[in-house]
Design an enzyme around this catalytic site. Sequence first.
Site, short mmCIF file in Angstrom:
data_model
loop_
_atom_site.label_atom_id
_atom_site.label_comp_id
_atom_site.label_asym_id
_atom_site.label_seq_id
_atom_site.Cartn_x
_atom_site.Cartn_y
_atom_site.Cartn_z
N LYS A 125 5.18 2.10 -13.60
CA LYS A 125 4.40 1.06 -12.92
C LYS A 125 3.96 0.05 -13.95
O LYS A 125 3.85 0.38 -15.14
CB LYS A 125 3.12 1.61 -12.30
CG LYS A 125 3.29 2.46 -11.08
CD LYS A 125 3.23 1.66 -9.79
CE LYS A 125 3.34 2.60 -8.63
NZ LYS A 125 3.68 2.12 -7.38
N ASP A 127 5.02 -5.98 -5.84
CA ASP A 127 3.95 -5.28 -5.11
C ASP A 127 2.92 -6.35 -4.77
O ASP A 127 3.26 -7.54 -4.72
CB ASP A 127 3.36 -4.17 -6.00
CG ASP A 127 2.37 -3.26 -5.28
OD1 ASP A 127 2.81 -2.47 -4.43
OD2 ASP A 127 1.17 -3.33 -5.57
P1 NDP Z 1 0.84 -7.80 0.44
O1 NDP Z 1 0.16 -8.47 -0.67
O2 NDP Z 1 2.05 -8.39 1.07
O3 NDP Z 1 -0.20 -7.55 1.65
C1 NDP Z 1 -1.39 -6.88 1.47
C2 NDP Z 1 -2.22 -7.09 2.74
O4 NDP Z 1 -3.39 -6.29 2.67
C3 NDP Z 1 -2.68 -8.53 2.91
O5 NDP Z 1 -2.80 -8.82 4.28
C4 NDP Z 1 -4.06 -8.52 2.24
O6 NDP Z 1 -4.93 -9.52 2.74
C5 NDP Z 1 -4.54 -7.15 2.64
N1 NDP Z 1 -5.48 -6.65 1.63
C6 NDP Z 1 -5.20 -6.38 0.34
N2 NDP Z 1 -6.31 -5.97 -0.29
C7 NDP Z 1 -7.28 -5.99 0.65
C8 NDP Z 1 -8.65 -5.66 0.64
N3 NDP Z 1 -9.24 -5.24 -0.49
N4 NDP Z 1 -9.35 -5.79 1.80
C9 NDP Z 1 -8.76 -6.20 2.93
N5 NDP Z 1 -7.46 -6.55 3.00
C10 NDP Z 1 -6.74 -6.42 1.88
O7 NDP Z 1 1.14 -6.32 -0.10
P2 NDP Z 1 2.15 -5.25 0.48
O8 NDP Z 1 2.18 -5.33 1.96
O9 NDP Z 1 3.41 -5.30 -0.29
O10 NDP Z 1 1.42 -3.90 -0.01
C11 NDP Z 1 0.42 -3.27 0.79
C12 NDP Z 1 0.24 -1.85 0.29
O11 NDP Z 1 1.48 -1.13 0.43
C13 NDP Z 1 -0.16 -1.69 -1.19
O12 NDP Z 1 -0.96 -0.53 -1.29
C14 NDP Z 1 1.19 -1.44 -1.87
O13 NDP Z 1 1.04 -0.74 -3.09
C15 NDP Z 1 1.85 -0.56 -0.83
N6 NDP Z 1 3.30 -0.47 -0.92
C16 NDP Z 1 4.08 -1.60 -0.91
C17 NDP Z 1 5.46 -1.49 -0.97
C18 NDP Z 1 6.33 -2.68 -0.86
O14 NDP Z 1 7.56 -2.50 -0.84
N7 NDP Z 1 5.80 -3.89 -0.76
C19 NDP Z 1 6.11 -0.18 -1.11
C20 NDP Z 1 5.21 0.95 -1.02
C21 NDP Z 1 3.85 0.78 -0.95
P3 NDP Z 1 -5.11 -10.91 1.90
O15 NDP Z 1 -3.77 -11.56 1.94
O16 NDP Z 1 -6.16 -11.63 2.67
O17 NDP Z 1 -5.54 -10.50 0.52
O1 2IT Z 2 4.83 1.69 -4.24
C1 2IT Z 2 6.06 1.50 -4.19
O2 2IT Z 2 6.85 2.44 -4.05
C2 2IT Z 2 6.56 0.13 -4.24
N1 2IT Z 2 5.75 -0.82 -4.23
C3 2IT Z 2 8.02 -0.16 -4.35
C4 2IT Z 2 8.49 0.03 -5.75
C5 2IT Z 2 9.90 -0.42 -5.97
O3 2IT Z 2 10.37 -0.21 -7.12
O4 2IT Z 2 10.56 -0.97 -5.07
#
Ligand code: NDP
Ligand code: 2IT
Length: 450
Positions: free
Chosen positions: A125, A165
Site C-alpha cells: 500500500k 484509491d
Molecule cells: P471514492 O473517493 O470514489 O468515494 C468515496 C466516497 O465516500 C465519496 O462519496 C466520499 O464523499 C465518501 N466519503 C469518504 N470519506 C468520508 C467520510 N469521512 N465521511 C463521509 N463520506 C465519506 O473512493 P472509493 O469509492 O474508491 O473507495 C471507497 C472505499 O472502498 C474506501 O474504503 C476504499 O479503500 C475501498 N475500496 C476501494 C476499491 C476501489 O477499487 N476503488 C477497492 C477496494 C476497496 P466525498 O466525495 O464527499 O468526500
Molecule cells: O483496497 C483495494 O483492494 C483496492 N483499493 C484496489 C487495489 C488495487 O491494486 O487495485
Amino acid sequence: MTYIHQTILKLQHTSPAQTEFYQAVEEVLNSLRPILENDENYRHHAIIERLVEPERQIMFRVPWVNDLGEIQVNKGYRIEFNSALGPYKGWLRFHPSVNASIIKFLGFEQVFKNALTGLPIGGGKGGANFDPKGKSDGEIMRFCQSFMNEMYRHIGPTTDVPAGDIGVGAREIGYMFGQYKRLTGRYEGVLTGKSLLWGGSLARKEATGYGCAYFAQYMLEAKGDSLAGKRCLVSGAGNVAIYTIEKLYQLGARPITCSDSSGTLYHAEGINLDTLKDLKEVRKARLDNYLAPHPGAKFIPVSEYPDDGHAVWRIPGDLAFPCATQNELGAADAVELLSNGCIAVTEGANMPTSQDAVDLFRDARICFGPGKAANAGGVSVSQLEMAQNASMQTWSFDEVDRKLKAIMSRIYQNASETAREFGKPHDLVLGANIAGFRRVADAMIEQGVV
Ligand code: NDP
Ligand code: 2IT
C-alpha cells in the site's frame, strides 16, 4: 502471556505509535488463534513474526510548487508488505489523514485479501498526506510527477504495481504513468486502473462494486434467499458505491440510499443511477443537487445525523453496503440495523465496520461479508489488467465481468468452507482471515527464510 500479546508488545517497540496497525494485527491474529494453536509449524517458521514486519518501507519527501509559486512539502509512502505470492499489489491513497500507521494497517489487510483471491499477487500500500480537494489540474500534475520521481525506482510490472484509491483516480494514474514512462523510457503495466485509451482494463472501474454485489448474492443464496426485491442501504457515492448500486439493480434489488461527506440521500422508490452518475462522475457535485430532478427523495445533511452514528444505517432496509470509508458503521448503527430487520451486511469499503459492530452482527447470526473478501473484486480485476498488459491482449467487458464473478464465487466458497472447517460456519471474518493466511504462510515456508 499469549503469543498474540507478545507479538503486539514487540511491535510497540519496533514500530512505535502505530495504533491502527496494532489494532489490525490484533484483530487478524485473534481470528487466526484456532490455526496458530493447532499447528506448531507456523510458530516453528516464525510466520507471524515475519508477516507483521513489512519486507520494505519507503518514506519520502514530495516537494512541489503550487499555482502561487509557493513550495509545498508532503510525505509519501510505499509499504511493500509481502511478496510471497507475487509482486506487491495495492493502492495509493492521497488524503490528509494518511500516515505510516494507516498505510501499514491497510497494507497488512491487503496481504490477506490478495491471498484470498487465489491470484498471484503479494500485498502493498502507499500514498501521501496530500489533499487533492480544491487543487487545480496543474497542481495535481506537479504533485503526481514529484511523487513518481521517487516512486519509479521501487516499482515495476513484476515487482510492485500500485493502483488508485481515495483521492487517486484515472487523472492521477495518468499523470503518474506519464512521469514513470519519461523517467524509465518504458511503456509497461506498472500501474492499474489506467485509462481505457492506453492499457486499462474494461470493467476495472466497475469491479469493486460489482464484486461486492456478487458477494452479497452468494451469501444470500447459501441461505436459500436472493437479492430480488431487497431494499439496499448503500453508503458513499464514489466509485465503489456507484457500481455496487448498478449491479444491485441488475440483480433485481432496490438500492434506496447513498451518501457523501455532506449528507445522506434517501429515495424510497430507488436511487436514480443516471442522475447519481451525472452528479458524481460528470459534474462532481454534492448529493443535495439530486433533489431538483427527484423531489420525492429526501436529503439528510450531516448536521442532522444522530450523535452516535450515521443516518444511512437508521433508515429501514434489508441489506447494508458500507461503501464510503473506514469506521463508518458503529455499534449504535448496528443495533438500529438489526432492530429494523437487516439480514446482511456486505463491506464495499476497507474496514467500514467497527469491531464492536462486527461482534453484534456475528452474535445476531446475520450474514456478514468482510471487506477483505467482499471488496476484493477491485484488486482482482487489477490483476486481470496486469495479465492483459503482459500478454498484450484486451478482453471484452463481458469476459472480464465473467472472470470477476467466478473469482468472487471462489472467494466466497473459500471463506465459507474454511469457516466450516474451523467449526464456525457463520463466521466469514474467521474464514477469510484463515484462508488468506494459510495460502501466504504456506508459500513463505516453501520459499525459505527470506
Ligand atoms: P471514492 O473517493 O470514489 O468515494 C468515496 C466516497 O465516500 C465519496 O462519496 C466520499 O464523499 C465518501 N466519503 C469518504 N470519506 C468520508 C467520510 N469521512 N465521511 C463521509 N463520506 C465519506 O473512493 P472509493 O469509492 O474508491 O473507495 C471507497 C472505499 O472502498 C474506501 O474504503 C476504499 O479503500 C475501498 N475500496 C476501494 C476499491 C476501489 O477499487 N476503488 C477497492 C477496494 C476497496 P466525498 O466525495 O464527499 O468526500
Ligand atoms: O483496497 C483495494 O483492494 C483496492 N483499493 C484496489 C487495489 C488495487 O491494486 O487495485
